[in-house]
Design a protein around this motif. Structure first.
Motif, PDB file in Angstrom:
ATOM      1  N   PHE A  33      18.254  73.049  81.560  1.00  0.00           N
ATOM      2  CA  PHE A  33      18.975  73.619  82.737  1.00  0.00           C
ATOM      3  C   PHE A  33      20.262  72.653  83.596  1.00  0.00           C
ATOM      4  O   PHE A  33      20.309  73.026  84.061  1.00  0.00           O
ATOM      5  CB  PHE A  33      17.636  73.696  83.299  1.00  0.00           C
ATOM      6  CG  PHE A  33      16.969  75.013  82.750  1.00  0.00           C
ATOM      7  CD1 PHE A  33      17.614  75.956  82.913  1.00  0.00           C
ATOM      8  CD2 PHE A  33      15.336  74.869  82.865  1.00  0.00           C
ATOM      9  CE1 PHE A  33      16.840  77.274  82.614  1.00  0.00           C
ATOM     10  CE2 PHE A  33      14.797  76.413  83.224  1.00  0.00           C
ATOM     11  CZ  PHE A  33      15.596  77.659  82.203  1.00  0.00           C
ATOM     12  N   THR A  91      23.497  79.733  89.773  1.00  0.00           N
ATOM     13  CA  THR A  91      23.130  80.314  88.438  1.00  0.00           C
ATOM     14  C   THR A  91      23.622  82.220  89.318  1.00  0.00           C
ATOM     15  O   THR A  91      23.162  81.383  90.728  1.00  0.00           O
ATOM     16  CB  THR A  91      21.822  80.958  88.204  1.00  0.00           C
ATOM     17  OG1 THR A  91      20.432  80.792  88.690  1.00  0.00           O
ATOM     18  CG2 THR A  91      21.784  80.127  87.182  1.00  0.00           C
ATOM     19  N   THR A  92      23.444  83.043  88.783  1.00  0.00           N
ATOM     20  CA  THR A  92      23.686  84.387  89.897  1.00  0.00           C
ATOM     21  C   THR A  92      22.986  85.404  89.478  1.00  0.00           C
ATOM     22  O   THR A  92      22.797  85.105  88.388  1.00  0.00           O
ATOM     23  CB  THR A  92      25.031  85.479  89.720  1.00  0.00           C
ATOM     24  OG1 THR A  92      25.993  83.878  90.520  1.00  0.00           O
ATOM     25  CG2 THR A  92      24.830  86.705  90.644  1.00  0.00           C
ATOM     26  N   ASP A  93      21.502  85.290  90.264  1.00  0.00           N
ATOM     27  CA  ASP A  93      20.735  86.530  89.141  1.00  0.00           C
ATOM     28  C   ASP A  93      20.415  87.614  89.403  1.00  0.00           C
ATOM     29  O   ASP A  93      20.569  88.501  90.751  1.00  0.00           O
ATOM     30  CB  ASP A  93      19.195  85.777  89.864  1.00  0.00           C
ATOM     31  CG  ASP A  93      19.416  84.422  89.350  1.00  0.00           C
ATOM     32  OD1 ASP A  93      19.866  83.870  88.925  1.00  0.00           O
ATOM     33  OD2 ASP A  93      18.031  83.617  89.912  1.00  0.00           O
ATOM     34  N   SER A  98      19.874  85.838  84.587  1.00  0.00           N
ATOM     35  CA  SER A  98      20.666  84.949  85.432  1.00  0.00           C
ATOM     36  C   SER A  98      22.050  84.726  84.536  1.00  0.00           C
ATOM     37  O   SER A  98      22.614  84.600  83.135  1.00  0.00           O
ATOM     38  CB  SER A  98      20.975  83.002  85.160  1.00  0.00           C
ATOM     39  OG  SER A  98      19.267  83.196  86.157  1.00  0.00           O
ATOM     40  N   PHE A  99      23.478  85.057  85.408  1.00  0.00           N
ATOM     41  CA  PHE A  99      23.757  84.783  85.180  1.00  0.00           C
ATOM     42  C   PHE A  99      24.553  83.362  85.597  1.00  0.00           C
ATOM     43  O   PHE A  99      24.585  82.812  86.613  1.00  0.00           O
ATOM     44  CB  PHE A  99      25.556  85.620  85.277  1.00  0.00           C
ATOM     45  CG  PHE A  99      25.321  86.935  84.795  1.00  0.00           C
ATOM     46  CD1 PHE A  99      26.133  86.863  84.085  1.00  0.00           C
ATOM     47  CD2 PHE A  99      24.632  88.203  85.888  1.00  0.00           C
ATOM     48  CE1 PHE A  99      25.800  88.882  84.102  1.00  0.00           C
ATOM     49  CE2 PHE A  99      24.335  89.354  84.980  1.00  0.00           C
ATOM     50  CZ  PHE A  99      25.198  89.873  84.307  1.00  0.00           C
ATOM     51  N   HIS A 100      25.732  82.246  84.706  1.00  0.00           N
ATOM     52  CA  HIS A 100      25.934  81.017  85.291  1.00  0.00           C
ATOM     53  C   HIS A 100      26.781  80.868  85.966  1.00  0.00           C
ATOM     54  O   HIS A 100      27.755  81.783  85.566  1.00  0.00           O
ATOM     55  CB  HIS A 100      26.477  79.934  83.816  1.00  0.00           C
ATOM     56  CG  HIS A 100      26.307  78.696  83.475  1.00  0.00           C
ATOM     57  ND1 HIS A 100      25.587  78.115  84.133  1.00  0.00           N
ATOM     58  CD2 HIS A 100      27.154  78.131  83.527  1.00  0.00           C
ATOM     59  CE1 HIS A 100      26.411  76.597  85.059  1.00  0.00           C
ATOM     60  NE2 HIS A 100      27.838  76.959  83.994  1.00  0.00           N
ATOM     61  N   LEU A 106      23.465  72.791  81.458  1.00  0.00           N
ATOM     62  CA  LEU A 106      23.697  73.162  82.191  1.00  0.00           C
ATOM     63  C   LEU A 106      24.124  73.626  84.414  1.00  0.00           C
ATOM     64  O   LEU A 106      25.169  74.022  84.812  1.00  0.00           O
ATOM     65  CB  LEU A 106      23.136  74.950  82.778  1.00  0.00           C
ATOM     66  CG  LEU A 106      22.282  75.990  80.807  1.00  0.00           C
ATOM     67  CD1 LEU A 106      22.067  76.776  81.698  1.00  0.00           C
ATOM     68  CD2 LEU A 106      23.520  76.167  80.848  1.00  0.00           C
ATOM     69  N   THR A 135      27.890  80.422  90.344  1.00  0.00           N
ATOM     70  CA  THR A 135      27.266  80.915  91.776  1.00  0.00           C
ATOM     71  C   THR A 135      28.392  82.166  92.843  1.00  0.00           C
ATOM     72  O   THR A 135      28.786  82.036  93.601  1.00  0.00           O
ATOM     73  CB  THR A 135      27.337  79.677  92.310  1.00  0.00           C
ATOM     74  OG1 THR A 135      28.646  78.876  93.387  1.00  0.00           O
ATOM     75  CG2 THR A 135      25.854  78.907  92.260  1.00  0.00           C
TER      76      THR A 135
END
Length: 279
Positions: free
Chosen positions: A45, A250-252, A169-171, A49, A173
């Protein structure tokens, strides 16, 4: 749901819950193994990432929060590696049962999604939150995912879980960078009303960024993170809206998977693997 007595014994004793080749899955047995799993999470993380670090992360080199003490930690070991078990952990999942979430003051996901409302609508169902999914880069394969699911399935059977939930999650924001994949989820993978969950109002971001007719299923699916694709293959559905997590970058989206909705072919596979391992 069939209870598998030998698998249940493995849950209680910390024995292996699944195995594929040199990969073995079981629950963490002690604080040292939980700390080692947190170090693996930190490597993925924060170091890989780029999650936002605080001073404690720089000092301890671990990803940890208040939920770790009330969760069970599912671990994948590469038994072919040298050294103690703490040096063989290559993947982990954090499992938070409903009764343990009550001790912690709620589920982790309630900061992003209206999970409490979903739980309240299903008072006779036992919920399990899956979180902090993490696999080292060189082990990100179908085999590792399958052995993780062997462990999850043993856990679900033992505790008579009715529905699995959690964030995936997508990596990044910026949701627009995942417009096609998010739009596909919004148009084709939404949870039905009894199981629908909405992002909390002050963090809600739209997912339907493209019209349905402009979305290619093939390219949308190909661009999704492996974890989300895996959930969809098993039969999971997606809540309404996505949430940007600036701390983790991330975009969750929210995953909802009632055990009764697991697709029949995968349910057969899970049961066959469980029986094979128990034999």
């Amino acid at each position: 749901m069939p209870l598998l007595s030998r698998k249940s014994a493995g849950i209680v004793t910390g024995g292996a819950l699944g195995r594929i080749g040199p990969l073995e899955v079981r629950l963490a047995r002690d604080a040292a193994e939980i700390a080692a799993a947190q170090e693996v999470r930190f490597r993925v993380f924060y170091e890989e990432l780029g999650a936002r670090r605080q001073l404690v992360h720089a000092i301890e080199q671990r990803d940890a929060d208040r939920f770790d003490d009330v969760c069970d930690h599912l671990l994948v070991f590469d038994t072919s590696l040298p050294g103690p078990d703490t040096s063989k952990i290559v993947g982990t999942y954090r499992l938070l049962r409903q009764e343990r979430a009550a001790v912690a003051g709620g589920f982790y996901s309630t900061d992003e999604f209206e999970l409490d409302a979903l739980v309240a609508r299903h008072p006779g169902v036992r919920f399990l939150e899956l979180g902090r999914s993490c696999v080292l880069p060189e082990y990100r394969s179908k085999r590792t995912i399958e052995v993780l699911w062997q462990g999850i399935w043993a856990y679900v059977n033992h505790y008579e879980i009715g529905v699995m939930t959690g964030c995936a999650s997508f990596h990044g924001t910026v949701p627009a960078r995942h417009a096609e994949a998010l739009s596909y989820l919004a148009h084709h993978c939404r949870a039905l009303p009894p199981w629908d969950v909405r992002a909390v109002e002050d963090r809600y971001c739209a997912m339907d960024l493209m019209p349905a007719e402009a979305v290619s299923m093939r390219s949308a699916f190909a661009s999704m993170p492996p974890l989300i694709k895996g959930y969809l293959r098993v039969g999971a559905k997606i809540g309404e809206g996505c949430v940007i997590d600036h701390d983790f970058g991330t975009t969750d989206v929210f995953i909802v998977l009632p055990v009764t909705a697991i697709v029949s072919r995968y349910l057969t596979y899970l049961n066959n693997e469980a029986e094979r391992f128990a034999a």
